[in-house]
Write an enzyme that holds these catalytic residues in place. Structure first.
Site, PDB file in Angstrom:
ATOM      1  N   ASN A  95       0.871  -1.170   0.000  1.00 28.85           N
ATOM      2  CA  ASN A  95       0.000   0.000   0.000  1.00 28.85           C
ATOM      3  C   ASN A  95       0.913   1.226   0.000  1.00 28.85           C
ATOM      4  OD1 ASN A  95      -1.803   2.031   0.487  1.00 28.85           O
ATOM      5  ND2 ASN A  95      -2.393   1.347   2.545  1.00 28.85           N
ATOM      6  N   LYS A 103       0.140   4.227  -0.306  1.00 30.53           N
ATOM      7  CA  LYS A 103      -0.504   5.414   0.295  1.00 30.53           C
ATOM      8  C   LYS A 103      -0.252   6.627  -0.615  1.00 30.53           C
ATOM      9  CE  LYS A 103      -0.184   3.140   4.720  1.00 30.53           C
ATOM     10  NZ  LYS A 103      -0.117   3.237   6.176  1.00 30.53           N
ATOM     11  N   HIS A 132      -9.479   1.047   4.637  1.00 35.48           N
ATOM     12  CA  HIS A 132      -8.225   1.238   5.378  1.00 35.48           C
ATOM     13  C   HIS A 132      -8.475   2.165   6.563  1.00 35.48           C
ATOM     14  CE1 HIS A 132      -4.167   2.472   6.384  1.00 35.48           C
ATOM     15  NE2 HIS A 132      -3.765   1.363   5.782  1.00 35.48           N
ATOM     16  N   GLU A 190      -6.866   4.539   7.746  1.00 36.05           N
ATOM     17  CA  GLU A 190      -6.634   5.978   7.498  1.00 36.05           C
ATOM     18  C   GLU A 190      -7.854   6.601   6.828  1.00 36.05           C
ATOM     19  OE1 GLU A 190      -2.878   5.438   5.497  1.00 36.05           O
ATOM     20  OE2 GLU A 190      -1.997   4.857   7.410  1.00 36.05           O
ATOM     21  N   GLU A 210      -5.513  -5.186  10.360  1.00 37.47           N
ATOM     22  CA  GLU A 210      -4.487  -4.186  10.624  1.00 37.47           C
ATOM     23  C   GLU A 210      -4.797  -3.469  11.935  1.00 37.47           C
ATOM     24  OE1 GLU A 210      -2.479  -2.892   6.719  1.00 37.47           O
ATOM     25  OE2 GLU A 210      -4.278  -1.696   6.919  1.00 37.47           O
ATOM     26  N   GLY A 231       2.286   2.073  10.784  1.00 39.57           N
ATOM     27  CA  GLY A 231       3.230   3.174  10.656  1.00 39.57           C
ATOM     28  C   GLY A 231       3.903   3.574  11.959  1.00 39.57           C
ATOM     29  N   SER A 243       3.234  -2.266  10.360  1.00 40.90           N
ATOM     30  CA  SER A 243       4.683  -2.316  10.607  1.00 40.90           C
ATOM     31  C   SER A 243       5.300  -3.669  10.262  1.00 40.90           C
ATOM     32  CB  SER A 243       5.005  -1.922  12.045  1.00 40.90           C
ATOM     33  OG  SER A 243       4.586  -0.593  12.294  1.00 40.90           O
TER      34      SER A 243
END
Ligand code: PGA
Length: 259
Positions: free
Chosen positions: A10, A12, A102, A104, A174, A180, A221
């Site tokens: 991904n 991003k 996702h 985010e 996730e 991250g 991560s």
């Protein structure tokens, strides 16, 4: 039943077209020049660049096993939806996969369980393989509600999806606190949630084949240092990788770890 592993990157909001092509050229050496698109020679490898980078990456990946996915999809075919993109636009660009839900998107862009479901259904209707993300916040893990959150997200995301259509769905677990942050879930923590999701699929679909064949990826991560332990878990079928997917050597090491 064996499940073909998936290593999905991904990207991003990173890498323009020229930078994306450069990364693909380096990765092609890793995945070989075949066009089988299956796991005979290793995991299914997918890269998900930003929209404007997609056409160049699709062209660069041609003739290799690399598959290309988008990071979002709208449920309408077209219309007044500024900033959105439709399934037919993605397929016309040569895209085969799409990420929905996702964290985010959920955290920063108001994505809800209901819109995740609509986006997932649109992906399937357009023949795309949908990577749907679920995961708990740190506060939810601390409060002991991880499984309740995951169950709510999975049930909502898969509403209206029948067993046959599940062939086009990949689930990515996730934990939001691991994305991250460099804080990876332990192999036990990850495996426990993956097994829980698989058991939930058993409840949701009468045919046991759905739980047996659906790929459930870990994300948060993941890097070459922790991937081998995670990928060795019985219910972890690959990874959705952010930061480490932007570096050819690291992403290549993850592909190797999944072989
Ligand atoms: P990360 O991102 O690997 O950088 O933690 C994973 C993701 O957001 O899918």
């Amino acid at each position: 039943m064996s499940r073909c592993k998936v290593i999905a990157g991904n990207w991003k909001m990173n890498l323009n077209a020229a930078q994306g092509v450069e990364l693909i050229e380096k990765l092609k050496g890793e995945v070989g020049g075949c066009s089988c698109g299956c796991c005979d020679h290793g995991p299914e490898v997918v890269v998900c660049p930003p929209f404007t980078t997609l056409p160049a990456v699709v062209a660069a990946a041609k003739g290799s096993c690399l598959k290309v996915g988008a990071q979002n999809i709208h449920w309408a075919e077209n219309g007044a939806f500024t900033g959105e993109i439709s399934g037919s636009m993605l397929t016309a660009a040569g895209v085969t996969h799409v990420i929905v839900g996702h964290s985010e998107r959920r955290q920063y862009f108001g994505e809800t369980d209901a819109t995740v479901n609509q986006r997932l259904l649109a992906g399937l209707a357009n023949g795309l393989t949908v990577i749907v993300c679920v995961g708990e916040l740190l506060s939810e893990r601390v409060a002991g509600t991880t499984k309740a959150v995951i169950e709510r997200q999975v049930r909502a995301a898969l509403a209206g999806v029948d067993a046959a259509a599940m062939a086009g769905v990949i689930i990515a677990y996730e934990p939001v606190w691991a994305i991250g942050t460099g804080k990876v879930a332990t192999t036990e923590e990850a495996q426990e949630v993956h097994a829980f999701i698989r058991a939930l699929l058993k409840q949701l679909f009468a045919c046991p084949c759905v739980a047996e064949t659906t790929r459930i990826l870990y994300g948060g991560s993941m890097n070459p240092g922790n991937a081998v332990g995670l990928l060795a878990q019985k219910d972890i079928d690959g990874g959705l990788i952010g930061g480490a997917s932007l570096k050819a050597d690291q992403f290549a090491a993850l592909i190797r770890a999944a072989r």
